[in-house]
Each structure stands twice: as C-alpha cells, then as structure tokens.
Design a protein around this motif. Sequence first.
Motif, short mmCIF file in Angstrom:
data_model
loop_
_atom_site.label_atom_id
_atom_site.label_comp_id
_atom_site.label_asym_id
_atom_site.label_seq_id
_atom_site.Cartn_x
_atom_site.Cartn_y
_atom_site.Cartn_z
N ALA A 157 3.53 6.04 -5.42
CA ALA A 157 3.44 6.06 -6.88
C ALA A 157 2.29 6.96 -7.34
CB ALA A 157 3.25 4.64 -7.41
N PHE A 158 1.18 6.92 -6.58
CA PHE A 158 0.04 7.77 -6.94
C PHE A 158 0.39 9.24 -6.81
CE2 PHE A 158 -3.70 10.17 -5.49
CZ PHE A 158 -4.52 10.02 -6.60
N VAL A 159 1.08 9.59 -5.72
CA VAL A 159 1.47 10.98 -5.49
C VAL A 159 2.46 11.44 -6.57
CG1 VAL A 159 2.67 12.55 -3.92
CG2 VAL A 159 1.02 10.89 -3.02
N LEU A 160 3.37 10.55 -6.97
CA LEU A 160 4.39 10.90 -7.97
C LEU A 160 3.94 10.64 -9.41
CD1 LEU A 160 7.56 9.45 -6.18
CD2 LEU A 160 6.73 11.82 -6.18
N HIS A 161 2.70 10.13 -9.57
CA HIS A 161 2.13 9.86 -10.90
C HIS A 161 2.97 8.85 -11.68
CE1 HIS A 161 -0.62 13.18 -10.22
NE2 HIS A 161 0.41 13.96 -9.94
N THR A 162 3.39 7.79 -11.00
CA THR A 162 4.12 6.71 -11.65
C THR A 162 3.31 5.42 -11.54
OG1 THR A 162 5.35 6.21 -9.62
CG2 THR A 162 6.34 7.78 -11.14
N GLY A 201 1.57 4.09 4.34
CA GLY A 201 0.79 4.35 3.14
C GLY A 201 -0.34 5.34 3.39
N ILE A 202 -1.00 5.20 4.51
CA ILE A 202 -2.10 6.12 4.85
C ILE A 202 -1.57 7.53 5.03
CG2 ILE A 202 -3.81 6.69 6.62
CD1 ILE A 202 -4.15 3.69 7.09
N VAL A 203 -0.41 7.65 5.71
CA VAL A 203 0.18 8.97 5.93
C VAL A 203 0.56 9.62 4.60
CG1 VAL A 203 2.18 10.19 6.88
CG2 VAL A 203 1.01 8.43 8.24
N VAL A 204 1.22 8.86 3.73
CA VAL A 204 1.62 9.39 2.42
C VAL A 204 0.40 9.80 1.61
CG1 VAL A 204 2.69 8.82 0.21
CG2 VAL A 204 3.77 8.08 2.35
N LEU A 205 -0.61 8.95 1.63
CA LEU A 205 -1.80 9.20 0.83
C LEU A 205 -2.58 10.43 1.31
CD1 LEU A 205 -2.78 7.74 -1.64
CD2 LEU A 205 -4.35 6.44 -0.21
N SER A 206 -2.48 10.70 2.61
CA SER A 206 -3.20 11.86 3.16
C SER A 206 -2.66 13.18 2.63
CB SER A 206 -3.12 11.84 4.69
OG SER A 206 -1.79 12.05 5.12
N THR A 207 -1.47 13.15 2.03
CA THR A 207 -0.90 14.39 1.46
C THR A 207 -1.43 14.67 0.06
OG1 THR A 207 0.99 13.24 0.44
CG2 THR A 207 1.24 13.95 2.73
N PHE A 253 0.80 -1.23 0.00
CA PHE A 253 0.00 0.00 0.00
C PHE A 253 0.83 1.29 0.00
CE2 PHE A 253 -2.82 3.11 2.23
CZ PHE A 253 -3.77 3.22 1.23
N PRO A 254 1.90 1.41 0.83
CA PRO A 254 2.67 2.65 0.78
C PRO A 254 3.31 2.89 -0.57
CG PRO A 254 3.79 1.01 2.13
CD PRO A 254 2.40 0.51 1.88
N GLY A 255 3.77 1.83 -1.23
CA GLY A 255 4.35 2.00 -2.56
C GLY A 255 3.33 2.50 -3.56
N VAL A 256 2.12 1.97 -3.45
CA VAL A 256 1.04 2.42 -4.33
C VAL A 256 0.72 3.89 -4.04
CG1 VAL A 256 -1.42 2.15 -4.87
CG2 VAL A 256 0.05 0.14 -4.66
N TYR A 276 -7.78 11.42 -3.41
CA TYR A 276 -7.15 10.16 -3.78
C TYR A 276 -8.09 8.98 -3.79
CZ TYR A 276 -7.25 9.50 1.27
OH TYR A 276 -7.66 9.41 2.58
N SER A 277 -9.17 9.03 -3.03
CA SER A 277 -9.97 7.82 -2.77
C SER A 277 -10.51 7.19 -4.04
CB SER A 277 -11.11 8.14 -1.82
OG SER A 277 -11.92 9.18 -2.36
#
Length: 297
Positions: free
Chosen positions: A61-66, A109-115, A55-58, A119-120
């Motif tokens: 990757a979502f934040v970095l658009h990869t 992953g949750i912390v990274v995604l919260s930035t 999950f953190p990698g996803v 995203y949901s």
Amino acid sequence: MNGLLGYLADPWQHVFMQRAFLVAAMSGIVSGVIGTHVVLRGMAFIGDAVSHAVFPGVAIAFVLHTSLVIGGAVTGLLTAIAAAVFSQNRRLKEDSVIGVFFAAAFGLGIVVLSTAPGYSGSLESFLFGQILGISDRDVTTVAVTGAVLLAAALLLHKELVAVSLDRETARALGLPVFALDLVLYALVTITVVISLQAVGNVLVLALLITPATCARLLTDRIGVMMLLAPAIGTLSAVVGLYLSYTYNLAAGGLIVLVATGVFVACWFLAPRHGLLAGLRRRRSVGPAARRPAAVGS
C-alpha cells in the motif's frame, strides 16, 4: 480536588487528544474481547504473527500510495486463511503452521519495501503507533469496524469457546471447526489492524493478550473474563494516554507498560490465582495436614 479535576479535564480540551482517547478506548475494548478467545485457546503467538502478516500489505500500500490499513487487512486475512487451511493437517501443530506463513509474509513485506527508497520514516507510525495523529475518519473507521467485530464475537461466542476448550468434542458435536478457525483468525487480524495506530505493529500483541491474561487470573468464569478484559484494556489505554500527555512520552509504549503493570499486580494480588493467595492457601493447608499425623502418633 480542583487540581485532580483539572488534570483529568485538561487533555480533553484538545481535539487530537479527544480522538486519541476514543480510538484507544475502542481498541482496548475490542482487543480485550477478541484477546479473551486467543488466551482461552492458548494462541498468544497468533497476535504477534498477525502483526507480521499485515506488514506486506502495508508495504504494498505504501509503494502504491493507497491506504495502509486496507492493505494490511487484506494480506493479514489472506495469510490467516492460508494458515488455517494448512493447520487442518493433524501432523502439523497449529503454532508451527502459523509461524511458517506469518514469517513468510513478513519477509515478503521487507522485500516489497526495499523497492521503495526513503520508506523508514513514513512507516514509523505503523511500527510504533501514532495515536496522537489520528483523524476523524480514523475514529469512524475504528468505531464501525470495532462494532462489527464485537457483534461477530457475541454472535459466535458459544461456538468459539467450545472450539477453544475442546476441538475434538466440538467437532463431534457437529460444529464447523474449520470455519470457526477462519472466523477467529479473521477477528484477530482485523483487531490487530485497527489497533496499529494506538500502539503500533511492535506492541500490538500486548494490547491483544495482556488484558485478557489479567482477566484470566482474576476469574474462572468466561463471561466475567469477557467483561474484565476489555475493561482492563480500556483502563490501560486511557491511563497510558494521560501519562503520555503529562510527561511527553510515547503513548503506545506507555499504554503497554500500564497494561503490564496491571498484569504484575494481578499476578501478585488476584484473589484466587495470585501469588499471595497461593501462599495463604499453603499456610492454611500445612497445619491442617500435620494434625492427623500428630493424633495418630
């Protein structure tokens, strides 16, 4: 007869269903083979843990658009390696260490995604699968990766089974137990990642564990188990997709429910280890056990 043939052929007229069937079948085969090692080792928890670890990698990757798949694979492997290293301390049980690291990965992953706002919706396919939206590139990726995983599992089959059945004996025989632990964790991680599009992060454990558990009920031979598990996984995936196409319901959920239905059937009907077989044995043993007492009296 024409009606049945028409029903079976109809989904194959659509390119998106052709891709879905291919990826579902390949995911079922790979998950069945790798899942057999997981079930033999009594590590069903690792499948759920790995699905959290990617999950953190996803998220990154979502934040970095990869690529979400590459991001998930990288963090899943790093976390698996960390868990394998710390599990070498005999004071700690393997499942405890896995729980610590994979839960931490999910938290990261949750912390990274919260930035990343909004995203949901974008990660819905990651959580619940989006097998009907698979591209030709995805099909190729799953096929190539799956072939590599199956080749590695075949190459190291005897060693992985030896460690799964008796770690201490394997170590005494000179097998590199730690290296084999790393290999198994890596195989499970990559299997989970390529199965995400079929059933999603939430349900991927079922595709990894349920077919192998069914096979465990049906046979005592590891070789036969290795054949039955991928067959059951593939059957569940294909039948689930047909049901999804027919009734316009979630494909990932139906694949898992079909696999669960097969497990329930095996639990009742397995020829040697099923409930009904156990009841028949008790009935046949009961009178035989009473006869000597009657003669002696």
